[in-house]
Design a protein around this motif. Structure first.
Motif, PDB file in Angstrom:
ATOM      1  N   UNK A  65      90.186   5.644  34.386  1.00 63.68           N
ATOM      2  CA  UNK A  65      90.487   5.450  35.546  1.00 63.68           C
ATOM      3  C   UNK A  65      89.949   6.430  36.543  1.00 63.68           C
ATOM      4  N   UNK A  66      89.779   7.631  36.100  1.00 66.83           N
ATOM      5  CA  UNK A  66      89.273   8.586  37.026  1.00 66.83           C
ATOM      6  C   UNK A  66      87.834   8.340  36.979  1.00 66.83           C
ATOM      7  N   UNK A  67      87.202   7.920  35.844  1.00 66.92           N
ATOM      8  CA  UNK A  67      85.740   7.608  36.003  1.00 66.92           C
ATOM      9  C   UNK A  67      85.311   6.398  36.752  1.00 66.92           C
ATOM     10  N   UNK A  68      86.218   5.716  37.091  1.00 62.68           N
ATOM     11  CA  UNK A  68      86.008   4.458  38.033  1.00 62.68           C
ATOM     12  C   UNK A  68      85.826   5.033  39.589  1.00 62.68           C
ATOM     13  N   UNK A  69      86.398   5.931  39.940  1.00 66.48           N
ATOM     14  CA  UNK A  69      86.416   6.672  41.332  1.00 66.48           C
ATOM     15  C   UNK A  69      85.206   7.546  41.115  1.00 66.48           C
ATOM     16  N   UNK A  70      85.190   8.251  40.011  1.00 66.51           N
ATOM     17  CA  UNK A  70      84.009   9.436  40.029  1.00 66.51           C
ATOM     18  C   UNK A  70      83.060   8.988  38.652  1.00 66.51           C
ATOM     19  N   UNK A  71      82.200   8.298  38.637  1.00 65.29           N
ATOM     20  CA  UNK A  71      81.637   7.699  37.571  1.00 65.29           C
ATOM     21  C   UNK A  71      80.328   8.783  37.167  1.00 65.29           C
ATOM     22  N   UNK A  72      79.935   9.763  38.209  1.00 64.55           N
ATOM     23  CA  UNK A  72      78.931  10.615  37.821  1.00 64.55           C
ATOM     24  C   UNK A  72      79.494  12.135  37.650  1.00 64.55           C
ATOM     25  N   UNK A  73      80.951  12.125  37.385  1.00 70.85           N
ATOM     26  CA  UNK A  73      81.260  13.586  37.158  1.00 70.85           C
ATOM     27  C   UNK A  73      81.157  13.956  35.735  1.00 70.85           C
ATOM     28  N   UNK A  74      80.490  15.087  35.214  1.00 64.31           N
ATOM     29  CA  UNK A  74      80.187  15.304  34.105  1.00 64.31           C
ATOM     30  C   UNK A  74      81.588  16.043  33.551  1.00 64.31           C
ATOM     31  N   UNK A  75      82.543  16.723  34.062  1.00 62.76           N
ATOM     32  CA  UNK A  75      83.974  17.260  33.511  1.00 62.76           C
ATOM     33  C   UNK A  75      84.626  16.130  32.900  1.00 62.76           C
ATOM     34  N   UNK A  76      84.638  15.024  33.801  1.00 69.73           N
ATOM     35  CA  UNK A  76      85.605  14.015  33.418  1.00 69.73           C
ATOM     36  C   UNK A  76      85.025  13.298  32.144  1.00 69.73           C
ATOM     37  N   UNK A  77      83.711  13.219  32.196  1.00 67.49           N
ATOM     38  CA  UNK A  77      83.188  12.699  30.949  1.00 67.49           C
ATOM     39  C   UNK A  77      83.470  13.470  29.681  1.00 67.49           C
ATOM     40  N   UNK A  78      83.127  14.764  29.996  1.00 67.70           N
ATOM     41  CA  UNK A  78      83.684  15.704  28.870  1.00 67.70           C
ATOM     42  C   UNK A  78      85.056  15.652  28.509  1.00 67.70           C
ATOM     43  N   UNK A  79      85.837  15.524  29.324  1.00 69.07           N
ATOM     44  CA  UNK A  79      87.534  15.384  29.066  1.00 69.07           C
ATOM     45  C   UNK A  79      87.643  14.199  28.236  1.00 69.07           C
ATOM     46  N   UNK A  80      87.007  12.844  28.752  1.00 71.10           N
ATOM     47  CA  UNK A  80      87.290  11.676  27.635  1.00 71.10           C
ATOM     48  C   UNK A  80      86.601  11.929  26.308  1.00 71.10           C
ATOM     49  N   UNK A  81      85.486  12.373  26.204  1.00 71.68           N
ATOM     50  CA  UNK A  81      84.890  13.132  24.980  1.00 71.68           C
ATOM     51  C   UNK A  81      85.821  13.684  24.124  1.00 71.68           C
ATOM     52  N   UNK A  82      86.631  14.579  24.607  1.00 68.92           N
ATOM     53  CA  UNK A  82      87.518  15.484  23.965  1.00 68.92           C
ATOM     54  C   UNK A  82      88.601  14.634  23.412  1.00 68.92           C
ATOM     55  N   UNK A  83      89.134  13.705  24.270  1.00 69.81           N
ATOM     56  CA  UNK A  83      90.450  12.845  23.979  1.00 69.81           C
ATOM     57  C   UNK A  83      89.967  11.837  22.768  1.00 69.81           C
ATOM     58  N   UNK A  84      88.767  11.184  22.904  1.00 68.51           N
ATOM     59  CA  UNK A  84      88.305  10.251  21.975  1.00 68.51           C
ATOM     60  C   UNK A  84      88.184  10.781  20.779  1.00 68.51           C
ATOM     61  N   UNK A  85      87.694  12.108  20.425  1.00 72.42           N
ATOM     62  CA  UNK A  85      87.635  12.936  19.424  1.00 72.42           C
ATOM     63  C   UNK A  85      88.788  12.996  18.878  1.00 72.42           C
ATOM     64  N   UNK A  86      89.817  13.264  19.479  1.00 67.60           N
ATOM     65  CA  UNK A  86      91.243  13.459  19.017  1.00 67.60           C
ATOM     66  C   UNK A  86      91.803  12.067  18.476  1.00 67.60           C
ATOM     67  N   UNK A  87      91.219  10.872  18.995  1.00 63.75           N
ATOM     68  CA  UNK A  87      91.732   9.652  18.683  1.00 63.75           C
ATOM     69  C   UNK A  87      90.881   9.225  17.322  1.00 63.75           C
ATOM     70  N   UNK A  88      89.978   9.877  16.938  1.00 60.61           N
ATOM     71  CA  UNK A  88      89.212   9.699  15.699  1.00 60.61           C
ATOM     72  C   UNK A  88      88.184   8.791  16.126  1.00 60.61           C
ATOM     73  N   UNK A  89      87.748   8.499  17.410  1.00 62.61           N
ATOM     74  CA  UNK A  89      86.592   7.534  17.762  1.00 62.61           C
ATOM     75  C   UNK A  89      85.295   8.562  18.094  1.00 62.61           C
ATOM     76  N   UNK A  90      84.769   8.880  17.131  1.00 63.56           N
ATOM     77  CA  UNK A  90      83.698   9.812  17.150  1.00 63.56           C
ATOM     78  C   UNK A  90      82.257   9.285  17.911  1.00 63.56           C
ATOM     79  N   UNK A  91      82.116   7.971  17.444  1.00 66.36           N
ATOM     80  CA  UNK A  91      81.033   7.460  18.156  1.00 66.36           C
ATOM     81  C   UNK A  91      81.217   7.249  19.716  1.00 66.36           C
ATOM     82  N   UNK A  92      82.310   6.936  20.313  1.00 68.62           N
ATOM     83  CA  UNK A  92      82.795   6.739  21.518  1.00 68.62           C
ATOM     84  C   UNK A  92      82.743   8.062  22.090  1.00 68.62           C
ATOM     85  N   UNK A  93      83.034   8.925  21.364  1.00 69.87           N
ATOM     86  CA  UNK A  93      83.322  10.214  22.125  1.00 69.87           C
ATOM     87  C   UNK A  93      81.790  10.941  22.220  1.00 69.87           C
TER      88      UNK A  93
END
Length: 533
Positions: free
Chosen positions: A480-508
């Motif tokens: 949802x944060x990326x819908x408002x700020x789609x070019x923010x690298x920190x938010x993309x990094x945070x999303x990657x970190x969450x996806x790693x924890x969920x075991x979704x390495x390809x999406x991360x």
């Protein structure tokens, strides 16, 4: 004064009333009062005569005497509508608003009509008693159903934020009187605020059709057109408004400011340059010309215009700050610093210039110097401005002194509990430190209530969820944060970190690649991506 004496007045009083009328026309108030007193002697029970005496005294600003006369009349005729209304008007003039509102309400109930209701509503509204005013307006609309009654109700509903009900009431007013200018303008304003440009435009044009002299309606119409990007049409409307106003220069200033607010500094420059040339001794024209030039990055010209604002002008401190910005942008940083420091040497209590100097050091990465400026200021100048403490908290955060950053942010929130930026900063700081996570969540949910959909606050909340181990919620929130700020690298990094924890390495990995797309030098993200590949 009325020439005709109402039925029921003593016939012997008529000559004295006519005499009073003649004296009133001649401007001889004392003689008029003497004649009315004689008439009252002939007809001591006449409410009409007491009202005329009170009005004559009121015109002479002898309000206390007028009120005494009305009170005498009410002792005999306690429910006389005209006397009750007159009492309300006199009490209002004397500043006794609560009593005036009660008297006006009594006058309305006694049959004094729209004038009494209108007065009662406006007094209650002026006292901030919106609910009471709304109830009166409802009773007024039920009693008379007049356009004025429905307009008053619509205006109050709009003020209370009950927009749909306000629209309905204002349309009822227009059903009663299609040319009711106040209702047309109020409804147009509601539609403009709601972004219904076509409806607002039509209503403002209708106001102008009813009354071509309505300069304010013309200005508002121009504003609506400008927001639609119809600049040429808007300027034509503004020029017409200026003609109808007889060349009122304040309209030019309002137009220029509006153009600045709509991020049209080039058009604003044209307006203010004309004003500055025509009124070279008006500091506002030079100041606003400088603002419009600075917004266009015309730094040398802005410096010249702002330099024409005299030190005696109200705008001078802000003009000085903007001069410093222009100097800095022209690579004359030392002059900019000396300009700010020189002013503060003589005006150490100037908070805005102090913050400007802090910003000067912050822009250069000299966070410690910025802290020193603010700490020195706060030692001698206690402030209620939360922005000072917020700025101090940001500087301490950049110095990685998180304890002092948190202390400053808490102070900012004590002064302004509804500052979404301070709430976000404190919540995110807690998340980064992995402490007080439940408190961080509460702070960030409140911040989002204040600024719904804000991408950075939503990111902070997602990061709190991550720190709490709520990885699915974290990932959903970060998207949802990326819908408002789609070019923010920190938010993309945070999303990657969450996806790693969920075991979704390809999406991360894909999220990390997006982060690198916007921040290619981030070693942290590159390392995380390499670990997945």
């Amino acid at each position: 004064m009325a020439l005709l004496v109402p039925a029921g007045s003593g016939a012997s009083a008529v000559p004295a009333v006519v005499e009073a009328y003649i004296h009133q026309r001649e401007g001889n108030a004392e003689a008029a009062l003497d004649a009315l007193e004689r008439a009252l002697d002939e007809d001591p029970s006449s409410a009409f005569l007491r009202a005329e005496i009170a009005r004559t005294l009121g015109r002479e600003r002898r309000y206390d005497e007028a009120l005494a006369v009305v009170s005498e009349g009410l002792s005999v005729r306690p429910d006389h509508p005209d006397l009750l209304l007159l009492r309300a008007q006199l009490l209002q003039v004397l500043g006794r608003s609560e009593e005036a509102a009660e008297a006006a309400s009594r006058a309305a109930q006694a049959g004094a009509g729209d004038r009494a209701y209108d007065l009662a509503v406006r007094i209650r509204e002026s006292l901030g008693q919106v609910d009471e005013a709304l109830e009166l307006a409802r009773a007024w609309a039920e009693a008379s159903g007049s356009a004025d009654a429905w307009f008053a109700r619509g205006r109050l509903l709009g003020r209370a934020g009950r927009t749909d009900e306000a629209r309905t009431a204002l349309r009822r007013a227009l059903d009663k009187d299609p040319n009711h200018r106040a209702a047309l303008r109020a409804l147009a304003g509601l539609e403009a605020e709601a972004g219904n440009a076509a409806q607002a435009e039509g209503l403002y044009r209708r106001v102008i059709e009813v009354n071509p002299h309505d300069v304010e309606a013309r200005f508002r119409l121009g504003q609506v057109l400008l927001k639609q990007g119809r600049v040429d049409e808007a300027l034509e409307v503004f020029e017409a408004a200026e003609r109808w106003s007889g060349g009122d220069p304040t309209l030019r200033f309002r137009l220029g400011v509006l153009l600045l607010q709509e991020d049209r500094p080039a058009e604003a420059e044209t307006v203010f340059r004309t004003m500055a040339q025509a009124h070279a001794d008006d500091p506002r024209a030079w100041y606003l010309l400088g603002v419009s030039l600075l917004a266009q990055e015309k730094y040398a010209e802005a410096l010249d215009a702002l330099g024409r604002v005299p030190e005696s002008a109200e705008e001078y401190p802000d003009a000085l700050v903007r001069r410093a910005i222009a100097l800095d942008s022209l690579d004359r940083a030392d002059e900019a610093r000396k300009l700010l420091e020189g002013w503060l040497a003589d005006h150490p209590d100037d908070e805005e210039v102090t913050l400007a100097l802090v910003g000067f050091w912050e822009d250069r990465g000299e966070f410690r110097k910025g802290v020193e400026v603010l700490e020195r200021y706060l030692a001698d100048h206690p402030t209620r401005n939360s922005r000072v403490y917020f700025t101090l908290g940001v500087l301490y955060d950049k110095l990685k002194d998180w304890a002092k950053s948190v202390e400053a942010m808490k102070r900012a929130l004590e002064l302004n509990p509804d500052d979404p930026y301070a709430l976000n900063y404190l919540g995110y700081t807690y998340a980064e430190q992995g402490i007080h996570l439940d408190e961080a969540e509460r702070l960030l949910l409140k911040a989002l209530d204040l600024k719904p959909g804000d991408g950075f606050i939503t990111d902070s909340l997602g990061w709190v969820y991550y720190k709490q181990g709520r990885y699915e919620e974290a990932a959903d929130t970060l998207r949802k944060a990326l819908e408002a700020q789609p070019e923010d690298p920190v938010i993309w990094e945070h999303l990657g970190d969450a996806l790693v924890r969920l075991g979704r390495d390809e999406d991360a990995a894909e999220a990390y690649r997006k982060a690198l797309e916007f921040a290619p030098d981030s070693e942290s993200v590159r390392g995380k991506l390499e670990a997945l590949e």
